[in-house]
Design a protein around this motif. Structure first.
Motif, PDB file in Angstrom:
ATOM      1  N   ARG A   1       0.803  -1.220   0.000  1.00  0.00           N
ATOM      2  CA  ARG A   1       0.000   0.000   0.000  1.00  0.00           C
ATOM      3  C   ARG A   1       0.837   1.272   0.000  1.00  0.00           C
ATOM      4  N   THR A   2       2.156   1.147   0.014  1.00  0.00           N
ATOM      5  CA  THR A   2       3.010   2.333   0.053  1.00  0.00           C
ATOM      6  C   THR A   2       2.868   3.148  -1.224  1.00  0.00           C
ATOM      7  N   ILE A   3       2.729   4.467  -1.079  1.00  0.00           N
ATOM      8  CA  ILE A   3       2.692   5.390  -2.212  1.00  0.00           C
ATOM      9  C   ILE A   3       3.970   6.220  -2.178  1.00  0.00           C
ATOM     10  N   ARG A   4       4.600   6.354  -3.330  1.00  0.00           N
ATOM     11  CA  ARG A   4       5.834   7.130  -3.395  1.00  0.00           C
ATOM     12  C   ARG A   4       5.682   8.298  -4.350  1.00  0.00           C
ATOM     13  N   VAL A   5       6.412   9.370  -4.062  1.00  0.00           N
ATOM     14  CA  VAL A   5       6.434  10.547  -4.912  1.00  0.00           C
ATOM     15  C   VAL A   5       7.886  10.877  -5.231  1.00  0.00           C
TER      16      VAL A   5
ATOM     17  N   ASN B   1       1.724   0.587 -15.567  1.00  0.00           N
ATOM     18  CA  ASN B   1       3.067   0.505 -14.982  1.00  0.00           C
ATOM     19  C   ASN B   1       3.101   1.020 -13.551  1.00  0.00           C
ATOM     20  N   GLY B   2       1.910   1.348 -12.995  1.00  0.00           N
ATOM     21  CA  GLY B   2       1.819   1.704 -11.587  1.00  0.00           C
ATOM     22  C   GLY B   2       2.090   3.150 -11.260  1.00  0.00           C
ATOM     23  N   THR B   3       2.155   4.048 -12.271  1.00  0.00           N
ATOM     24  CA  THR B   3       2.505   5.445 -12.013  1.00  0.00           C
ATOM     25  C   THR B   3       1.589   6.404 -12.781  1.00  0.00           C
ATOM     26  N   PHE B   4       1.603   7.664 -12.352  1.00  0.00           N
ATOM     27  CA  PHE B   4       1.131   8.761 -13.201  1.00  0.00           C
ATOM     28  C   PHE B   4       1.963   9.992 -12.870  1.00  0.00           C
TER      29      PHE B   4
ATOM     30  N   VAL C   1       3.954   9.987  -9.323  1.00  0.00           N
ATOM     31  CA  VAL C   1       3.326   9.230  -8.242  1.00  0.00           C
ATOM     32  C   VAL C   1       3.386   7.751  -8.594  1.00  0.00           C
ATOM     33  N   SER C   2       3.870   6.947  -7.658  1.00  0.00           N
ATOM     34  CA  SER C   2       3.961   5.501  -7.841  1.00  0.00           C
ATOM     35  C   SER C   2       3.142   4.837  -6.744  1.00  0.00           C
ATOM     36  N   GLY C   3       2.083   4.121  -7.132  1.00  0.00           N
ATOM     37  CA  GLY C   3       1.200   3.556  -6.117  1.00  0.00           C
ATOM     38  C   GLY C   3       0.683   2.174  -6.421  1.00  0.00           C
TER      39      GLY C   3
END
Length: 352
Positions: free
Chosen positions: A279-283, A328-331, A298-300
């Motif tokens: 569930r970790t979201i990275r910026v 790919n898990g990002t925007f 944003v990678s989530g």
């Protein structure tokens, strides 16, 4: 959050796997060229059947026993492709058998290697082979060992090779204590995972599980904590398919639960928390030229809706953009007003 890593191949370097077991058969990797499920380094064949120790079959049950099928146990990854690489026979092997299995795993597309074994003796040949797995982008998950040693004082290998794709795992009990005979190390052991009172698949028959009820046997050790982490890495790779092995490992280690019992005992001081990992979201910022709008990525995880929030004082946050991550898990987000506004801070959260 996520149960399937059906496109991820995990190679188990062990005593083999009973590929016909009712709770494992559906998750066995199949070699498209010969229909086998792996490799036997002792015979040079595609028959990696488990031996009398059943060690590899027990490890496989923790990693990838079929989930939600009404049988036996559930692995960390309910769906995954497990490649059986037999390099141990009745608990013993050699550099040559291990390296032969490594070569097979690399050649046949493994993304993770689970190595639930250790040795007090370093090997240049083996460390070179592990470097080759790193160069192929493969994560190597190693059991820390079961000698109650501080590996910074009494080294254990491959834990202590210092190669950055090696993730060494200690084991914890159901009360979050460090396992009674787990090795540990503040530098070379990365994290801990459950490894005590483990019930899992066994190679005696297609319907056998271990330990049998009523015998009072405690199935414990770092051999079991390692596949918990291998399963977590498989799910992470499915969740973040564009990530490198370094990024997957970083996600894994940054989302552990710190425990007093693990302070100074492993690099993170923490125990695996699979839900937190997934569930970790990275910026991350995206480099721009002077005068261009500020941009971030944003990678989530796959198809996840996240909100970008901004503030000038780190207290009052407001949502300024919401989007759903791609395959790919990002925007990406570009703040078109950033060149005309005072300094702002940004974060991303899961959208309601």
């Amino acid at each position: 959050v996520l149960t399937s890593a059906s496109n991820i191949v995990v190679a188990g370097l062990d005593s083999g796997i009973r590929a016909t077991h009712e709770d494992l058969a559906s998750n066995m990797w199949v070699n498209p060229s010969d229909g086998g499920h792996g490799f036997n380094a002792f015979t040079g064949t595609n028959d990696p059947s488990d031996d009398s120790t059943s060690h590899g079959t027990m490890v496989a049950g923790v990693l990838g026993a079929m989930g939600n099928n009404g049988k036996g146990v559930t692995g960390v990854a309910w769906r995954v492709q497990m490649m059986a690489c037999k390099c141990l026979n009745n608990g013993t092997g050699s550099d040559s058998t291990v390296i032969a299995c490594i070569d097979y795993a690399v050649t046949n597309g493994a993304k993770i290697i689970n190595a639930s074994f250790d040795s007090p003796t370093p090997s240049l040949a083996l460390s070179n082979a592990i470097v080759a797995t790193r160069d192929a982008g493969i994560i190597w998950v190693a059991s820390a060992g079961n000698n109650t040693y501080n590996v910074e004082v009494n080294p254990s290998y491959p834990t202590c090779y210092g190669i950055d794709n090696v993730v060494s795992v200690a084991y914890t009990t159901r009360t979050d204590a460090l396992g009674g005979f787990s090795n540990y190390g503040a530098i070379h052991v990365a994290l801990a995972a459950p490894g005590d009172q483990i019930y899992t698949t066994f190679a005696a028959s297609d319907t056998y599980y271990w330990p049998p009820s009523g015998l009072g046997i405690n199935n414990a050790g770092t051999s079991f904590s390692a596949p918990y982490v291998s399963g977590a890495c498989a799910l992470l790779m499915a969740q973040y398919p564009a990530d490198s092995y370094q990024e997957i490992i970083s996600r894994l280690l940054n989302a552990t639960d710190p425990l007093p019992s693990l302070a100074g005992k492993c690099r993170t001081g923490g125990r695996l928390n699979l839900r937190k990992v997934l569930r970790t979201i990275r910026v991350a910022t995206i480099p721009t030229e002077s005068g261009e709008p500020f941009q971030l990525r944003v990678s989530g995880g796959l198809n996840r809706t996240c909100a970008v929030e901004a503030t000038t004082n780190l207290v009052d946050w407001s949502s300024i953009f919401t989007n759903t991550t791609s395959t790919n898990g990002t925007f990406d987000f570009a703040d078109d007003q950033s060149t005309n506004l005072p300094q702002r801070f940004f974060r991303a959260t899961a959208a309601p």
